[in-house]
Design an enzyme around this catalytic site. Structure first.
Site: not given
Ligand code: TEU
Length: 565
Positions: A99, A201, A258, A330-331
């Site tokens: 990440d 990210d 993302e 995960h969000d």
């Protein structure tokens, strides 16, 4: 025609390391836990693994606040563990993606500590530090996690630093060449180590509207959402192209962005030939139902909206590049709890949703637990929630006059903790995730939903995922499943998804009955073979496998079919 890439035929998997597998019994997942599960991932058919942040962090935002980009947080293990993970993954043909969190760092990062000591020195320029307006923030931007995006520099009455996320996540100043070079150096360091690439990210946020001016308020708090500011920020591509040139391209790195709030007309610049990334996540279904007011007044998404969002984004993207198909991460809440109507929340429905996601044009990207059909968690009290974002959304709901119980119910459905509960490996204590006390309690349903219970069972959700994944590398179908054009059919049917995947030599017809009722579907081309059927409907198989062009077949509730035509 897309230029072929090594990753196109793969299936990817996201690991949320805190909750994947705990090898040392401290209740927190770790690298040794991941190493121990590499065979499991290989058995599933996974070729790329993205691991959410494992860098040194105070964990204000669960590792998305990094205090040292060159260190593994002790909670996860050591750099030696990381090296071993890379070596073991390589043996199994699995590429590791890390990440990349470089919009911001942690307030405990050395750069920020030094910036606070002297905001006017070298490190002050690593961040966005601005004068306020008579002790008030420089402008009315709201942070993603609530409240002003500006925080006072300690010891100064009218000096503020910018944080688009939590105040412990100060934004790095990308306008400063020195900062960019530090970031590229760090990226190269990791790529040298042998990782395959990065997931980037919140990357669109690296370019700000440098006027730092107010926008019209969109809530009663007088502030405007970050998205509004991003609409006015110009020039992110210059940064992204530079980063590609200086850091990624020399290593031929895999990069997946993302991105929310980007301009769809710019898709080519992101993932087209010469684009700044290899891929981006397709969030088309995930942004549905949202408003500017917060989670508490989100609308549920209907099957038709879900299907249309997928059709739309494939129409726009498939000639440009390959986006990654996700149903959760995960969000986000668990996809099965969000996109299946209540009467479809069973194995058949879960397999249908899996089929839609994996048979659509794109890189399939699974999130841990998705492959066994993990569901949202039942929260009984806001105190059970860890996630910083859920707490903010709960406060927003209360401030709008929603009662406590109701507020909890409304934000629960969207809580990021739904996906962050421990991976359910077995029906043993704590779902086989840890021998200690898990950092976040497991979902109560782990005795019914777990890997051990599904492995080796032909009709399990897990086995269905394995078959779908295997189809992607089956020499008979790979060209069609990976590159075949996705063309919607039977669009007049409501709560139904039908599309062709037109390969050079083969065509597949994919049908999903998004309702509990049986219904008829007219077959547009003569069926040659049933390739996948989530109902294993032996009684009806004959009438489907013989279906002629223009004839109708009867589909069971939530039936999903892949037919060779
Ligand atoms: O998320 C970026 C982001 O935009 C999210 O805040 C998103 O809008 C929200 O989660 C939707 O519910 C990334 C990470 O994935 C997230 O976990 C981090 O909290 C965030 O960046 C900050 O690093």
């Amino acid at each position: 025609m897309l230029q072929k890439k090594w990753w196109h035929e793969k299936t990817a998997y996201q690991i949320y390391p805190k909750s994947f597998m705990d090898a040392n019994g401290d209740g927190v997942g770790d690298l040794r836990g991941i190493i121990g599960k590499l065979d499991y991932l290989k058995g599933l058919g996974i070729g790329i693994v993205w691991i959410s942040p494992i860098y040194q962090s105070p964990f204000v935002d669960q590792g998305y606040d990094i205090s040292d980009y060159y260190a593994i947080d002790p909670a996860f293990g050591t750099m030696e563990d990381m090296d071993e993970l890379l070596a073991e993954a390589k043996k199994r043909g699995i590429s590791i993606v890390m990440d990349l969190v470089v919009n911001h760092c942690s307030d405990k990062h050395e750069w920020f500590q030094k910036a606070m000591e002297n905001p006017f020195g070298k490190y002050g320029k690593y961040f966005y530090i601005r004068e306020g307006k008579d002790g008030n923030p420089p402008c009315n931007w709201r942070s993603y996690f609530g409240g002003s995006a500006w925080e006072k520099v300690p010891g100064y009455d009218n000096l503020f630093y910018l944080h688009m996320f939590a105040k412990e996540q100060p934004d790095l100043n990308w306008e400063n060449e020195e900062v960019r070079q530090e970031i590229y150096k760090m990226i190269r360091w990791w790529l040298e180590k042998g990782i395959a690439g990065f997931r980037l990210d919140a990357i669109i946020n690296i370019k700000k509207d440098l006027r730092f001016a107010d926008f019209p308020a969109d809530r009663e708090d007088g502030m405007c959402s970050a998205g509004v500011m991003l609409e006015h920020a110009q020039g992110v591509h210059e940064f992204l192209q530079e980063m590609k040139r200086e850091a990624f391209a020399p290593y031929d790195a895999f990069t997946i962005g993302e991105l929310f709030d980007f301009r769809i007309e710019e898709l080519e610049q992101y993932i087209g030939a010469g684009g700044c990334f290899e891929s981006i996540f397709d969030f088309a279904p995930h942004v549905l139902g949202g408003t500017n007011h917060g989670w508490f007044n989100r609308r549920e998404v209907t099957p038709d909206e879900f299907c249309d969002a997928i059709y739309r984004s494939k129409r726009v993207s498939q000639d440009i590049g390959m986006m990654a198909n996700i149903i959760e991460n995960h969000d986000e809440p668990r996809g099965v709890s969000r996109y299946l109507p209540k009467d479809g929340l069973h194995d058949t429905g879960k397999k249908m949703l899996a089929g839609i996601s994996l048979m659509s044009f794109g890189l399939p990207f699974l999130y841990q637990g998705q492959e066994i059909g993990m569901t949202n968690k039942q929260f009984h009290d806001i105190a059970e929630v860890d996630d910083i974002s859920t707490h903010d959304e709960y406060r927003v709901a209360l401030s709008r006059g929603v009662g406590k119980e109701e507020a909890l119910a409304r934000v629960s459905g969207m809580s990021r903790d739904n996906a962050r509960t421990p991976m359910q490996w077995s029906s043993e204590v704590h779902a086989g995730f840890t021998e200690g006390k898990p950092w976040l309690p497991e979902n109560e349903n782990y005795r019914e939903i777990n890997v051990a219970q599904q492995e080796g069972r032909e009709d399990s959700v897990l086995s269905f995922y394995k078959k779908l994944i295997a189809l992607r590398t089956d020499p008979a179908y790979t060209e069609c499943v990976v590159y075949g054009k996705q063309v919607p059919v039977l669009t007049e049917l409501s709560d139904f998804m039908g599309f062709l995947r037109e390969g050079r030599e083969k065509t597949l017809l994919v049908l999903a009955n998004y309702r509990s009722m049986e219904r008829e579907a007219v077959i547009p081309q003569k069926v040659k073979k049933i390739v996948m059927d989530n109902c294993e409907a032996k009684d009806t198989a004959a009438h489907i496998s013989d279906a002629k062009e223009g004839s109708s077949i009867l589909m069971k509730g939530y039936q999903f079919l892949v037919l060779e035509v």
